[in-house]
Scaffold this motif. Sequence first.
Motif, PDB file in Angstrom:
ATOM      1  N   ILE A 364       0.846  -1.193   0.000  1.00  0.00           N
ATOM      2  CA  ILE A 364       0.000   0.000   0.000  1.00  0.00           C
ATOM      3  C   ILE A 364       0.886   1.249   0.000  1.00  0.00           C
ATOM      4  CG2 ILE A 364      -1.805   1.279   1.221  1.00  0.00           C
ATOM      5  CD1 ILE A 364      -2.561  -1.395   2.582  1.00  0.00           C
ATOM      6  N   ALA A 365       0.701   2.118  -0.983  1.00  0.00           N
ATOM      7  CA  ALA A 365       1.454   3.378  -1.054  1.00  0.00           C
ATOM      8  C   ALA A 365       0.531   4.541  -0.730  1.00  0.00           C
ATOM      9  CB  ALA A 365       2.053   3.560  -2.441  1.00  0.00           C
ATOM     10  N   ILE A 366       0.941   5.364   0.248  1.00  0.00           N
ATOM     11  CA  ILE A 366       0.198   6.574   0.626  1.00  0.00           C
ATOM     12  C   ILE A 366       1.099   7.760   0.299  1.00  0.00           C
ATOM     13  CG2 ILE A 366      -0.903   7.822   2.518  1.00  0.00           C
ATOM     14  CD1 ILE A 366      -1.243   5.083   3.908  1.00  0.00           C
ATOM     15  N   LEU A 367       0.718   8.523  -0.714  1.00  0.00           N
ATOM     16  CA  LEU A 367       1.626   9.524  -1.282  1.00  0.00           C
ATOM     17  C   LEU A 367       1.037  10.928  -1.229  1.00  0.00           C
ATOM     18  CD1 LEU A 367       2.612   7.502  -4.483  1.00  0.00           C
ATOM     19  CD2 LEU A 367       3.726   7.461  -2.236  1.00  0.00           C
ATOM     20  N   PHE A 420      -7.559  11.728  -2.278  1.00  0.00           N
ATOM     21  CA  PHE A 420      -8.207  12.462  -1.190  1.00  0.00           C
ATOM     22  C   PHE A 420      -7.727  13.908  -1.209  1.00  0.00           C
ATOM     23  CE2 PHE A 420      -8.047   8.051  -0.023  1.00  0.00           C
ATOM     24  CZ  PHE A 420      -9.255   7.805   0.633  1.00  0.00           C
ATOM     25  N   ASN A 421      -8.619  14.814  -0.912  1.00  0.00           N
ATOM     26  CA  ASN A 421      -8.254  16.231  -0.830  1.00  0.00           C
ATOM     27  C   ASN A 421      -7.672  16.588   0.537  1.00  0.00           C
ATOM     28  OD1 ASN A 421      -9.088  16.953  -3.474  1.00  0.00           O
ATOM     29  ND2 ASN A 421     -11.221  16.947  -2.787  1.00  0.00           N
ATOM     30  N   GLU A 422      -8.063  15.818   1.566  1.00  0.00           N
ATOM     31  CA  GLU A 422      -7.634  16.100   2.930  1.00  0.00           C
ATOM     32  C   GLU A 422      -7.057  14.844   3.584  1.00  0.00           C
ATOM     33  OE1 GLU A 422      -7.620  19.055   4.202  1.00  0.00           O
ATOM     34  OE2 GLU A 422      -8.787  20.079   2.650  1.00  0.00           O
ATOM     35  N   LYS A 423      -6.039  15.019   4.407  1.00  0.00           N
ATOM     36  CA  LYS A 423      -5.443  13.880   5.119  1.00  0.00           C
ATOM     37  C   LYS A 423      -6.453  13.243   6.069  1.00  0.00           C
ATOM     38  CE  LYS A 423      -1.661  15.815   6.842  1.00  0.00           C
ATOM     39  NZ  LYS A 423      -1.486  17.140   6.229  1.00  0.00           N
ATOM     40  N   SER A 424      -7.312  14.054   6.666  1.00  0.00           N
ATOM     41  CA  SER A 424      -8.293  13.522   7.625  1.00  0.00           C
ATOM     42  C   SER A 424      -9.221  12.494   6.966  1.00  0.00           C
ATOM     43  CB  SER A 424      -9.122  14.663   8.223  1.00  0.00           C
ATOM     44  OG  SER A 424      -9.778  15.392   7.199  1.00  0.00           O
ATOM     45  N   GLU A 425      -9.587  12.749   5.695  1.00  0.00           N
ATOM     46  CA  GLU A 425     -10.444  11.805   4.971  1.00  0.00           C
ATOM     47  C   GLU A 425      -9.699  10.500   4.714  1.00  0.00           C
ATOM     48  OE1 GLU A 425     -11.537  13.765   1.399  1.00  0.00           O
ATOM     49  OE2 GLU A 425     -12.523  15.448   2.395  1.00  0.00           O
ATOM     50  N   LEU A 426      -8.440  10.625   4.360  1.00  0.00           N
ATOM     51  CA  LEU A 426      -7.616   9.434   4.102  1.00  0.00           C
ATOM     52  C   LEU A 426      -7.432   8.621   5.370  1.00  0.00           C
ATOM     53  CD1 LEU A 426      -5.678   7.637   2.541  1.00  0.00           C
ATOM     54  CD2 LEU A 426      -3.959   9.430   2.689  1.00  0.00           C
ATOM     55  N   VAL A 439       2.282  -4.060   3.890  1.00  0.00           N
ATOM     56  CA  VAL A 439       3.419  -3.145   3.994  1.00  0.00           C
ATOM     57  C   VAL A 439       2.927  -1.806   3.466  1.00  0.00           C
ATOM     58  CG1 VAL A 439       5.813  -2.650   3.404  1.00  0.00           C
ATOM     59  CG2 VAL A 439       5.039  -5.017   3.554  1.00  0.00           C
ATOM     60  N   ILE A 440       3.046  -0.758   4.288  1.00  0.00           N
ATOM     61  CA  ILE A 440       2.486   0.552   3.950  1.00  0.00           C
ATOM     62  C   ILE A 440       3.605   1.577   3.865  1.00  0.00           C
ATOM     63  CG2 ILE A 440       0.841   2.349   4.660  1.00  0.00           C
ATOM     64  CD1 ILE A 440      -0.428   0.111   6.492  1.00  0.00           C
ATOM     65  N   LEU A 441       3.702   2.258   2.739  1.00  0.00           N
ATOM     66  CA  LEU A 441       4.657   3.347   2.570  1.00  0.00           C
ATOM     67  C   LEU A 441       3.939   4.684   2.721  1.00  0.00           C
ATOM     68  CD1 LEU A 441       7.378   4.663   1.594  1.00  0.00           C
ATOM     69  CD2 LEU A 441       6.455   4.479  -0.731  1.00  0.00           C
ATOM     70  N   ILE A 442       4.488   5.570   3.550  1.00  0.00           N
ATOM     71  CA  ILE A 442       3.947   6.928   3.725  1.00  0.00           C
ATOM     72  C   ILE A 442       5.039   7.908   3.299  1.00  0.00           C
ATOM     73  CG2 ILE A 442       2.995   8.609   5.341  1.00  0.00           C
ATOM     74  CD1 ILE A 442       2.175   6.225   7.121  1.00  0.00           C
ATOM     75  N   LYS A 443       4.754   8.712   2.253  1.00  0.00           N
ATOM     76  CA  LYS A 443       5.792   9.611   1.740  1.00  0.00           C
ATOM     77  C   LYS A 443       5.188  10.868   1.116  1.00  0.00           C
ATOM     78  CE  LYS A 443      10.146   9.770  -0.778  1.00  0.00           C
ATOM     79  NZ  LYS A 443      10.886  10.247   0.409  1.00  0.00           N
ATOM     80  N   GLY A 444       5.868  11.991   1.355  1.00  0.00           N
ATOM     81  CA  GLY A 444       5.483  13.270   0.770  1.00  0.00           C
ATOM     82  C   GLY A 444       6.456  14.340   1.213  1.00  0.00           C
ATOM     83  N   SER A 445       6.347  15.515   0.640  1.00  0.00           N
ATOM     84  CA  SER A 445       7.249  16.605   1.010  1.00  0.00           C
ATOM     85  C   SER A 445       6.967  17.111   2.415  1.00  0.00           C
ATOM     86  CB  SER A 445       7.139  17.749   0.004  1.00  0.00           C
ATOM     87  OG  SER A 445       7.929  17.489  -1.132  1.00  0.00           O
ATOM     88  N   ARG A 446       7.968  17.768   3.002  1.00  0.00           N
ATOM     89  CA  ARG A 446       7.910  18.218   4.390  1.00  0.00           C
ATOM     90  C   ARG A 446       6.644  19.016   4.689  1.00  0.00           C
ATOM     91  NH1 ARG A 446       8.011  18.004   8.961  1.00  0.00           N
ATOM     92  NH2 ARG A 446       7.725  15.918   8.169  1.00  0.00           N
ATOM     93  N   GLY A 447       6.283  19.902   3.760  1.00  0.00           N
ATOM     94  CA  GLY A 447       5.112  20.746   3.982  1.00  0.00           C
ATOM     95  C   GLY A 447       3.802  19.995   4.050  1.00  0.00           C
ATOM     96  N   MET A 448       3.773  18.763   3.564  1.00  0.00           N
ATOM     97  CA  MET A 448       2.550  17.951   3.595  1.00  0.00           C
ATOM     98  C   MET A 448       2.294  17.344   4.975  1.00  0.00           C
ATOM     99  SD  MET A 448       0.870  18.030   0.793  1.00  0.00           S
ATOM    100  CE  MET A 448      -0.222  16.619   1.014  1.00  0.00           C
ATOM    101  N   LYS A 449       3.333  17.280   5.820  1.00  0.00           N
ATOM    102  CA  LYS A 449       3.208  16.715   7.164  1.00  0.00           C
ATOM    103  C   LYS A 449       2.577  15.313   7.135  1.00  0.00           C
ATOM    104  CE  LYS A 449       2.962  21.236   9.421  1.00  0.00           C
ATOM    105  NZ  LYS A 449       2.203  22.119  10.314  1.00  0.00           N
ATOM    106  N   MET A 450       3.122  14.468   6.274  1.00  0.00           N
ATOM    107  CA  MET A 450       2.569  13.118   6.109  1.00  0.00           C
ATOM    108  C   MET A 450       2.764  12.257   7.355  1.00  0.00           C
ATOM    109  SD  MET A 450       1.204  13.042   3.084  1.00  0.00           S
ATOM    110  CE  MET A 450       1.100  11.332   2.556  1.00  0.00           C
ATOM    111  N   ILE A 453      -0.275  11.022   9.265  1.00  0.00           N
ATOM    112  CA  ILE A 453      -0.918   9.757   8.891  1.00  0.00           C
ATOM    113  C   ILE A 453      -0.255   8.606   9.626  1.00  0.00           C
ATOM    114  CG2 ILE A 453      -1.394   8.175   6.975  1.00  0.00           C
ATOM    115  CD1 ILE A 453      -1.448  10.651   5.148  1.00  0.00           C
ATOM    116  N   TYR A 454       1.080   8.649   9.707  1.00  0.00           N
ATOM    117  CA  TYR A 454       1.790   7.595  10.442  1.00  0.00           C
ATOM    118  C   TYR A 454       1.363   7.568  11.905  1.00  0.00           C
ATOM    119  CZ  TYR A 454       5.361   5.256  13.118  1.00  0.00           C
ATOM    120  OH  TYR A 454       5.981   4.429  14.014  1.00  0.00           O
ATOM    121  N   PHE A 455       1.321   8.735  12.552  1.00  0.00           N
ATOM    122  CA  PHE A 455       0.964   8.772  13.966  1.00  0.00           C
ATOM    123  C   PHE A 455      -0.471   8.285  14.195  1.00  0.00           C
ATOM    124  CE2 PHE A 455       4.289  12.282  14.215  1.00  0.00           C
ATOM    125  CZ  PHE A 455       5.240  11.436  14.749  1.00  0.00           C
ATOM    126  N   ALA A 456      -1.371   8.586  13.258  1.00  0.00           N
ATOM    127  CA  ALA A 456      -2.757   8.117  13.381  1.00  0.00           C
ATOM    128  C   ALA A 456      -2.819   6.599  13.294  1.00  0.00           C
ATOM    129  CB  ALA A 456      -3.619   8.758  12.290  1.00  0.00           C
TER     130      ALA A 456
END
Length: 462
Positions: A364-367, A420-426, A439-450, A453-456
Motif C-alpha cells: 500500500i502506497a500513501i503519497l 483524497f483532498n484532505e489527510k483527515s479523509e484518508l 506493507v504501507i509506505l507513507i511519503k510526501g514533502s515536508r510541507g505535507m506533514k505526512m 498519517i503515520y501517527f494516526a
Amino acid sequence: MKKIKLTLNDFFNLPDVEIFNPDKFKDITTVSIDSRKIGKNCLFIAIKGERFDGHNFVNEVVKKRVLAVMINKNQLKRFSNLEIPFITVKDTTKSLGDVASVWRDKLNAKVIGITGSVGKTTTKEMLAAILSVKYRVNKTTSNNNNHIGVPLTLLATKAKHQIAVVEQGTNHFGEIKYTAKISRPDFAVITVIGDSHLEFLIDRNGVLKEKSELLKITVKNGGTAFINNDDVLLRKFGRRLKRKITFGFDNRSDYQAKLSEIDKLGRPTVEIKHSKNLFRTKLPLSGEQSAKNFLIAFAIAKELRLSDKQIIKGLKKIKSVGKRLEIKKFNETIIINDSYNANPDSMKASLNLLSKMKPSYRKIAILGDMFELGVQSKKLHKEIGQFINGLNLNEVYTVGKFSKEIFGQLNRRVPAKKHFNEKSELIKQLKKSSLKKSVILIKGSRGMKMEEIYFALEGSFK
C-alpha cells in the motif's frame, strides 16, 4: 589539548567591523546564536530570523555573562550602554559565516562536505557512525545544512575533533558556493543529481551547476572530490577534476559495488571491490538507496584508512534517520515512515523498496505532494504515476493538490486506488480498513506533514 580561541585581532580583521570596549575583550572559545545555550567564554551573535530577532535577547545573555555580543550596526543605539565588548557589523548573519571561516582556519580536523538531491542526511549519519570507530567526529545535527547551519556545525567542531562531517543543502543558486567557501572541505561528495528544488534551480543542469560548487572549491583548495560514476552529469563533470575518486554500481569505478541480494525487509547485501580487495556485508537499513549511501561512506572511510573490521563495527551503530525510510513493525503490519521529504528520485526509490518487501503481503502506497518542482511539477507527478504502473502494488492512495496528477496516471495494474483532498479523509478510510499482512509506505514533502498519517495509524495499533 589547547582550545581553539578567537582573539581580538581575529575580529578586527573581519569585514565591516567596529568593536566597542575592546580593552575588556577576552579570548572567545564558544559561539552561540541561541540565548538559551550560552557556553563558557562565549560570543553571542544576534541573528534576525523569520520568527525571532536575537537582538531582543541581548540583555538576557549579558546577564548570563557572555564575554561579548555581535549586533547589527543599525541596532547600535539600543545597546550603546553595554559595558562588555560588543561588535557591530552590517549583517550578523553574514558575519556568522565570517567568524566560522576564521574558526575553520584554526581547525586541525579534516572536513568532509556532503550534498546531493537524495541521501545526503543518511550518508552523513552512516559516515559519522563508521568514522567514529577510529576518530573523534563532529557532524551536522538535525537538518542544519544551510547558510546558518553550516557555520554553526564548524563552530561546534572543537580542537579535540579529528573529523567534521558537514551536510550542505541548497534551494537557490549561490548557497553551496557560500557555505563551501566557509567549510573548505578536504573531501567532498555529491550523492546524486536529481529533480530537487527545481522551483529555483530550473532543471538538473541547474542542480549540477549549484551543487558542483562544493567539488570545485574542494579541489581548488587541494582536497579530493568523490564522483558518482552512475550519475551521467556527475561522471561528465568529474572528468575535468584532477583530484578525484570514483564510485558506482553500474559503471567502472575505483570503488565498484553490486547488490547480491535483498531480504524480505528490503535490506540489501552489498559487495564492493577496490584495488584487489573485496568487501561484503548485509546492511542494517532497507532499500537500494541505502546501499548507494553506504558505498559513499565506505569509499571515504577507506581513504581515511579504516579497516574492514572497523567499518563493520561502525555499521552496527547505524540506525535509520527519523522519518527517512524508518521501518516500524506492528504484528503483521509493516509501515515505512518516509515522511520527512520527497522529490521524484527519492519517491521512486521508496516505491521500488515497497514493491520488493514481503512478497506475500499487500503493498500500500500513501503519497502526498512533492514541493519545489516549479513549472515541471505537473509533469514530474505524472511520471510517478506512470512509474507505479510498472510495479506490483495493490493499493495507492494520494492526497494533496499535486498528487492528483499521480492518481490520474494510475491504470489497471493498480487494483485499488483513490485520491483524497484532505489527510483527515484518508486517515478515516485507513482506520476502517484491515491492514493485516500489509506493507504501507507513507511519503510526501515536508510541507505535507505526512507523518500525521503515520501517527494516526500507530495510535490505532496500540
